[in-house]
Design a protein around this motif. Structure first.
Motif, PDB file in Angstrom:
ATOM      1  N   GLN A   1       0.805  -1.207   0.131  1.00 42.47           N
ATOM      2  CA  GLN A   1       0.007   0.162   0.000  1.00 42.47           C
ATOM      3  C   GLN A   1       0.799   1.433  -0.058  1.00 42.47           C
ATOM      4  O   GLN A   1       0.689   2.279  -0.554  1.00 42.47           O
ATOM      5  CB  GLN A   1      -1.032  -0.042   1.295  1.00 42.47           C
TER       6      GLN A   1
ATOM      7  N   GLU B   1       1.612   1.865  -3.316  1.00 46.53           N
ATOM      8  CA  GLU B   1       0.379   2.518  -4.054  1.00 46.53           C
ATOM      9  C   GLU B   1       0.271   4.010  -3.953  1.00 46.53           C
ATOM     10  O   GLU B   1      -0.035   4.733  -4.703  1.00 46.53           O
ATOM     11  CB  GLU B   1      -0.806   1.873  -3.598  1.00 46.53           C
TER      12      GLU B   1
ATOM     13  N   ASP C   1       2.814   5.664  -5.961  1.00 48.29           N
ATOM     14  CA  ASP C   1       2.344   5.583  -7.491  1.00 48.29           C
ATOM     15  C   ASP C   1       1.286   6.774  -7.494  1.00 48.29           C
ATOM     16  O   ASP C   1       1.076   7.296  -8.462  1.00 48.29           O
ATOM     17  CB  ASP C   1       1.832   4.328  -7.644  1.00 48.29           C
ATOM     18  N   ASP C   2       0.307   6.920  -6.628  1.00 44.62           N
ATOM     19  CA  ASP C   2      -0.830   8.014  -6.545  1.00 44.62           C
ATOM     20  C   ASP C   2      -0.439   9.268  -6.746  1.00 44.62           C
ATOM     21  O   ASP C   2      -0.516  10.174  -7.435  1.00 44.62           O
ATOM     22  CB  ASP C   2      -1.824   7.620  -5.511  1.00 44.62           C
TER      23      ASP C   2
ATOM     24  N   LEU D   1     -13.021  -2.387  -0.526  1.00 40.19           N
ATOM     25  CA  LEU D   1     -11.977  -1.454  -0.137  1.00 40.19           C
ATOM     26  C   LEU D   1     -12.195  -0.724   1.388  1.00 40.19           C
ATOM     27  O   LEU D   1     -11.018  -0.624   2.057  1.00 40.19           O
ATOM     28  CB  LEU D   1     -11.910  -0.203  -1.122  1.00 40.19           C
TER      29      LEU D   1
ATOM     30  N   SER E   1      -9.269  -1.279   3.984  1.00 42.92           N
ATOM     31  CA  SER E   1      -8.749  -0.144   4.650  1.00 42.92           C
ATOM     32  C   SER E   1      -8.757  -0.181   6.252  1.00 42.92           C
ATOM     33  O   SER E   1      -7.889   0.222   6.916  1.00 42.92           O
ATOM     34  CB  SER E   1      -9.278   1.237   4.126  1.00 42.92           C
TER      35      SER E   1
ATOM     36  N   PRO F   1      -6.296   1.844  -6.504  1.00 42.89           N
ATOM     37  CA  PRO F   1      -5.443   2.244  -5.551  1.00 42.89           C
ATOM     38  C   PRO F   1      -5.819   3.726  -5.051  1.00 42.89           C
ATOM     39  O   PRO F   1      -5.700   4.167  -3.880  1.00 42.89           O
ATOM     40  CB  PRO F   1      -4.081   2.343  -6.412  1.00 42.89           C
TER      41      PRO F   1
ATOM     42  N   ARG G   1      -8.696   3.708  -2.763  1.00 45.10           N
ATOM     43  CA  ARG G   1      -8.324   3.213  -1.490  1.00 45.10           C
ATOM     44  C   ARG G   1      -7.449   4.093  -0.665  1.00 45.10           C
ATOM     45  O   ARG G   1      -7.602   4.360   0.569  1.00 45.10           O
ATOM     46  CB  ARG G   1      -7.415   1.830  -1.643  1.00 45.10           C
ATOM     47  N   ARG G   2      -6.791   5.080  -1.373  1.00 49.06           N
ATOM     48  CA  ARG G   2      -6.067   6.097  -0.758  1.00 49.06           C
ATOM     49  C   ARG G   2      -7.186   7.080  -0.203  1.00 49.06           C
ATOM     50  O   ARG G   2      -6.831   7.682   0.722  1.00 49.06           O
ATOM     51  CB  ARG G   2      -5.150   6.727  -1.952  1.00 49.06           C
TER      52      ARG G   2
END
Length: 439
Positions: free
Chosen positions: A235, A238, A241-242, A264, A268, A299, A302-303
């Motif tokens: 995570q 991710e 990456d975001d 999700l 989380s 992703p 989820r963020r």
């Protein structure tokens, strides 16, 4: 009190570049206007000179001595007798020119400055007579001076306009560089702020795994902690990456697919369970019956949920509760994160979604909520905040439901004909597919 200005070399470089572009544009524009003005002045002066010479030549050849054209005076020198136009200036004729033509017989046309006035003098020989025609250049010279003043005024106005235009063009040219510098700094700040919470969670989980490995003789008992540690590391990747692809999210360049928002939310909440337990806070997830599938980037969504949970954890004291509710409507899927923490002032609702902005009671909020707003914009969703000081806060996001995939159309089959020549078909079989043949 003396104010201390911070040294910003990048901004100073952009400022110098903008000034240099402004100066260059102004110089080029002013030079073009100056060249055009010089060309106009030269053309006008040459035309005036040619006209004056031509008119003076005509007057010298054919104008009567007693009635010459305006501003022209005629003189004739025969032997020692000088004949002139009535009311001619006292300082005329020009004796030097008469003597030169008398010596060599060549016709001369010269500009002479006499007594503060400018004259065009044409001297020629006709037989045994010396003739001199003199034209006063007061009006042509006045016109030239007026034209010169006009051109200078135009040059100054052009320079001011060029400075203004150069400033506008320079700002437009430098604006992308300034935005790139701001994005670079914002990205650096985002990374430094946004990675604190994931790294803190990983550090806690690593400590718990290390303690369990020391305490338990069987390492298999710590497999769960290690698995959660691995999940947290994934995570964290991710999150990075975001951050790198936030611009693509805003421009809808990232491929979207079906995402179960309820799954999700549970994932989380499970990821935050350890940190919540350490703080004495419980996280409850409630999924209403129905389909909670939206279309988006897993992703990034989820963020969003992680940022909302992180915000709730940091504002909820020990013994508090965080409730995550997922429900579906006719066209949207709704997810709310509610806490019973310190709450917030409703007037701070808009300000909470700015980068590194926080409520007065809690220091900074980092960029989590700002990223939530960006992701919601990219997914066509909305976010709402509600709360009161001391009564907790509720953050609610709404996303469009994913359209169900269209049902596959049944194949259409052509049945064989019976002997009676009638054709039996299924209700769907109305046409024959390529390659099918009737028997």
């Amino acid at each position: 009190m003396t104010a201390i200005r911070s040294y910003d070399p990048e901004r100073r470089l952009l400022t110098r570049t903008r000034r240099r572009i402004t100066a260059q544009v102004a110089a080029v524009f002013s030079l073009a206007v100056a060249l055009l003005g010089t060309l106009v002045y030269c053309v006008v002066v040459d035309e005036q000179d040619a006209t004056a010479r031509r008119d003076l030549a005509v007057a010298a050849m054919s104008a009567p001595m007693d009635h010459p054209p305006p501003c022209v005076w005629l003189f004739e020198l025969r032997a020692d007798t000088l004949r002139s136009t009535p009311r001619a200036p006292e300082n005329l004729p020009v004796r030097e020119e008469l003597d030169r033509v008398a010596a060599d017989g060549r016709t001369r046309v010269e500009v002479a400055e006499i007594g503060g006035a400018t004259y065009l003098v044409r001297t020629q020989r006709r037989g045994d007579v010396l003739q001199q025609a003199v034209m006063d250049l007061y009006y042509p010279v006045t016109e030239r001076q007026r034209l010169l003043r006009t051109l200078w005024a135009a040059e100054i106005a052009a320079l001011l306009a060029a400075l203004l235009i150069g400033q506008v063009l320079a700002r437009r040219a430098i604006a992308p560089l300034g935005e790139a510098l701001d994005r670079q700094r914002r990205f650096t700040s985002d990374v430094s702020h946004e990675l604190r919470s994931p790294l803190a969670r990983l550090h806690v989980r690593a400590q718990l795994a290390a303690r369990r490995l020391r305490r338990e003789p069987d390492p298999h008992l710590a497999v769960g902690d290690v698995d959660r540690l691995v999940t947290g590391i994934g995570q964290l990747g991710e999150v990075i990456d975001d951050l790198l692809l936030s611009a693509q999210l805003r421009q809808r360049r990232r491929p979207f697919g079906p995402v179960d928002l309820g799954a999700l939310a549970e994932e989380s909440a499970d990821a935050e369970a350890v940190r919540a337990g350490q703080r004495g806070v419980t996280i409850d997830v409630r999924r209403d019956p129905g389909d909670h599938v939206v279309r988006g980037a897993a992703p990034a969504l989820r963020r969003v949920i992680s940022a909302l949970l992180d915000n709730a954890l940091r504002h909820t004291s020990a013994g508090g509760h965080i409730r995550v509710t997922v429900s579906s409507g006719a066209q949207t899927v709704r997810l709310s994160v509610r806490d019973d923490g310190v709450g917030l002032d409703p007037r701070d609702g808009e300000r909470l979604f700015g980068r590194h902005t926080g409520a007065p009671h809690a220091g900074g909020l980092g960029i989590g909520l700002a990223l939530v707003s960006e992701v919601m914009d990219a997914h066509g969703g909305t976010i709402e905040v509600d709360g009161r000081p001391g009564s907790g806060a509720t953050f609610t996001i709404r996303l469009p439901r994913a359209e169900p995939d269209p049902a596959p159309r049944p194949a259409r089959i052509l049945l064989p004909q019976h002997a009676g020549g009638e054709t039996n078909r299924t209700p769907e079989a109305t046409t024959s597919a390529p390659g099918d043949a009737s028997l």
